[in-house]
Design a protein around this motif. Sequence first.
Motif, PDB file in Angstrom:
ATOM      1  N   ALA A  24       0.682  -1.418   0.047  1.00  0.00           N
ATOM      2  CA  ALA A  24       0.072  -0.049   0.343  1.00  0.00           C
ATOM      3  C   ALA A  24       1.237   1.380   0.273  1.00  0.00           C
ATOM      4  N   LEU A  25       1.635   1.351  -0.738  1.00  0.00           N
ATOM      5  CA  LEU A  25       2.484   2.468  -0.427  1.00  0.00           C
ATOM      6  C   LEU A  25       2.496   3.039  -2.224  1.00  0.00           C
ATOM      7  N   PRO A  26       3.492   4.376  -2.939  1.00  0.00           N
ATOM      8  CA  PRO A  26       3.144   4.786  -3.173  1.00  0.00           C
ATOM      9  C   PRO A  26       4.016   4.376  -4.960  1.00  0.00           C
ATOM     10  N   ARG A  27       4.043   3.518  -6.231  1.00  0.00           N
ATOM     11  CA  ARG A  27       5.199   2.960  -6.255  1.00  0.00           C
ATOM     12  C   ARG A  27       6.323   3.475  -6.669  1.00  0.00           C
ATOM     13  N   ALA A  28       6.700   4.928  -6.378  1.00  0.00           N
ATOM     14  CA  ALA A  28       7.780   5.973  -6.301  1.00  0.00           C
ATOM     15  C   ALA A  28       8.496   5.046  -5.408  1.00  0.00           C
ATOM     16  N   MET A  29       8.277   4.699  -4.017  1.00  0.00           N
ATOM     17  CA  MET A  29       8.584   3.660  -3.499  1.00  0.00           C
ATOM     18  C   MET A  29       9.375   2.776  -3.713  1.00  0.00           C
ATOM     19  N   GLY A  30       8.582   1.699  -4.949  1.00  0.00           N
ATOM     20  CA  GLY A  30       8.980   0.445  -4.859  1.00  0.00           C
ATOM     21  C   GLY A  30      10.674   0.621  -6.182  1.00  0.00           C
ATOM     22  N   HIS A  31      10.242   2.121  -6.507  1.00  0.00           N
ATOM     23  CA  HIS A  31      11.523   2.227  -7.598  1.00  0.00           C
ATOM     24  C   HIS A  31      12.556   2.594  -6.560  1.00  0.00           C
ATOM     25  N   ARG A  32      13.033   3.239  -5.885  1.00  0.00           N
ATOM     26  CA  ARG A  32      13.589   3.802  -4.864  1.00  0.00           C
ATOM     27  C   ARG A  32      13.962   2.336  -3.826  1.00  0.00           C
ATOM     28  N   LYS A  33      12.794   1.529  -3.403  1.00  0.00           N
ATOM     29  CA  LYS A  33      13.886  -0.078  -3.267  1.00  0.00           C
ATOM     30  C   LYS A  33      14.784  -0.350  -4.645  1.00  0.00           C
ATOM     31  N   GLY A  34      14.466  -0.658  -5.416  1.00  0.00           N
ATOM     32  CA  GLY A  34      14.310  -1.203  -6.783  1.00  0.00           C
ATOM     33  C   GLY A  34      16.037  -0.648  -6.790  1.00  0.00           C
ATOM     34  N   VAL A  35      16.110   0.560  -6.451  1.00  0.00           N
ATOM     35  CA  VAL A  35      17.754   1.195  -7.129  1.00  0.00           C
ATOM     36  C   VAL A  35      18.465   0.687  -5.399  1.00  0.00           C
ATOM     37  N   GLU A  36      18.134   0.044  -4.241  1.00  0.00           N
ATOM     38  CA  GLU A  36      18.468  -0.367  -3.460  1.00  0.00           C
ATOM     39  C   GLU A  36      19.296  -1.290  -3.823  1.00  0.00           C
ATOM     40  N   ALA A  37      18.739  -1.927  -4.429  1.00  0.00           N
ATOM     41  CA  ALA A  37      18.225  -3.510  -4.841  1.00  0.00           C
ATOM     42  C   ALA A  37      19.621  -3.356  -5.784  1.00  0.00           C
ATOM     43  N   VAL A  38      20.053  -2.559  -6.444  1.00  0.00           N
ATOM     44  CA  VAL A  38      20.568  -2.438  -7.722  1.00  0.00           C
ATOM     45  C   VAL A  38      22.033  -1.956  -7.335  1.00  0.00           C
ATOM     46  N   ARG A  39      21.986  -1.208  -5.740  1.00  0.00           N
ATOM     47  CA  ARG A  39      23.059  -1.073  -5.385  1.00  0.00           C
ATOM     48  C   ARG A  39      24.194  -2.100  -4.534  1.00  0.00           C
ATOM     49  N   GLU A  40      23.011  -2.901  -4.006  1.00  0.00           N
ATOM     50  CA  GLU A  40      23.430  -4.040  -3.654  1.00  0.00           C
ATOM     51  C   GLU A  40      24.403  -5.547  -4.843  1.00  0.00           C
ATOM     52  N   LEU A  41      22.977  -5.002  -5.705  1.00  0.00           N
ATOM     53  CA  LEU A  41      24.183  -5.930  -6.656  1.00  0.00           C
ATOM     54  C   LEU A  41      25.771  -5.847  -7.394  1.00  0.00           C
ATOM     55  N   VAL A  42      25.231  -4.444  -7.703  1.00  0.00           N
ATOM     56  CA  VAL A  42      26.489  -3.901  -8.397  1.00  0.00           C
ATOM     57  C   VAL A  42      28.030  -3.940  -7.102  1.00  0.00           C
ATOM     58  N   ARG A  43      27.528  -3.746  -5.637  1.00  0.00           N
ATOM     59  CA  ARG A  43      28.346  -4.148  -4.596  1.00  0.00           C
ATOM     60  C   ARG A  43      28.904  -5.515  -4.961  1.00  0.00           C
ATOM     61  N   ASN A  44      28.147  -6.639  -5.207  1.00  0.00           N
ATOM     62  CA  ASN A  44      28.950  -8.170  -5.259  1.00  0.00           C
ATOM     63  C   ASN A  44      29.243  -8.742  -6.561  1.00  0.00           C
ATOM     64  N   VAL A  45      29.568  -7.603  -7.890  1.00  0.00           N
ATOM     65  CA  VAL A  45      29.769  -8.113  -9.122  1.00  0.00           C
ATOM     66  C   VAL A  45      30.961  -9.071  -9.089  1.00  0.00           C
ATOM     67  N   GLU A  46      32.116  -7.953  -8.429  1.00  0.00           N
ATOM     68  CA  GLU A  46      33.646  -8.302  -7.966  1.00  0.00           C
ATOM     69  C   GLU A  46      33.564 -10.498  -7.251  1.00  0.00           C
ATOM     70  N   PRO A  47      32.571 -10.085  -5.688  1.00  0.00           N
ATOM     71  CA  PRO A  47      32.468 -11.404  -5.700  1.00  0.00           C
ATOM     72  C   PRO A  47      31.978 -12.232  -6.282  1.00  0.00           C
ATOM     73  N   LEU A  48      31.261 -12.585  -7.501  1.00  0.00           N
ATOM     74  CA  LEU A  48      29.930 -13.232  -7.564  1.00  0.00           C
ATOM     75  C   LEU A  48      31.067 -13.649  -8.990  1.00  0.00           C
ATOM     76  N   GLY A  49      31.745 -13.679  -8.948  1.00  0.00           N
ATOM     77  CA  GLY A  49      33.079 -13.464  -9.746  1.00  0.00           C
ATOM     78  C   GLY A  49      32.481 -13.272 -11.210  1.00  0.00           C
ATOM     79  N   LEU A  50      31.197 -12.120 -11.844  1.00  0.00           N
ATOM     80  CA  LEU A  50      31.044 -11.586 -12.987  1.00  0.00           C
ATOM     81  C   LEU A  50      32.566 -10.717 -13.575  1.00  0.00           C
ATOM     82  N   GLU A  51      31.816 -10.742 -14.780  1.00  0.00           N
ATOM     83  CA  GLU A  51      32.991  -9.900 -15.352  1.00  0.00           C
ATOM     84  C   GLU A  51      31.371  -8.355 -16.159  1.00  0.00           C
TER      85      GLU A  51
END
Length: 229
Positions: A24-51
């Motif tokens: 029951a949140l505005p769609r904007a809150m979903g997009h902001r939470k999605g940005v946090e998910a992006v941030r965490e993935l980017v931080r793990n590119v090296e540990p996961l062995g991705l080029e």
Amino acid sequence: MNDARAKHVAIIMDGNGRWAKRRALPRAMGHRKGVEAVRELVRNVEPLGLECLTLYAFSSENWKRPDEEVDDLMALMRRFIKSDLPEFVSNDVRLIIIGDWQGLAPDIVEMLEDALERTAEGSRTLAVALNYGSQDEIARAAAQAAAQSNGAGKVTADSIAAHLDTADLPPLDLLIRTSGEVRLSNFLLWQAAYAEMLFVDTLWPDFTPDHLRAALEDFANRERRYGGR
């Protein structure tokens, strides 16, 4: 046979709106939470062995969304670039933009140009699709290949591939879509010709490095034949 390790993974990040609606949140809150998910993935590119990690951030069709939502997405993009660029530089991440990103607002284009320049020497790649549509990309690449043939009319798969926005990226190994939808939505149609695909029910804001790690393990257990036996 699979070489057991994915070097290039692309993700269709879907489900921000549904994540917000369920709470029951505005769609904007979903997009902001999605940005946090992006941030965490980017931080793990090296540990996961991705080029290379390629993310579908804003499609050319997304302009059809309500103006308020588009404005919020653009504002999020500005904040993300400003806040995370220093971290990209310090963590040796090279930023690549695919799509018609020069068609975005002039201040965003300027910010992206600066980010591309400052991260150019990074050893691990984050490719972000902005104002991107795969059919348009293929059409542009085919036209450039034809022009380069100097009227000879010889356009090949290799000559088209050489002009794709992803020409400098490793071949795509795995394409993931979140939120339970099972379609490509005009994303990397050419590049996905022999990529493995994985469709997961997890909404994008809930997608974590552990989900990606599980996807990579699933990939490692697949047998890739490329049309052979």
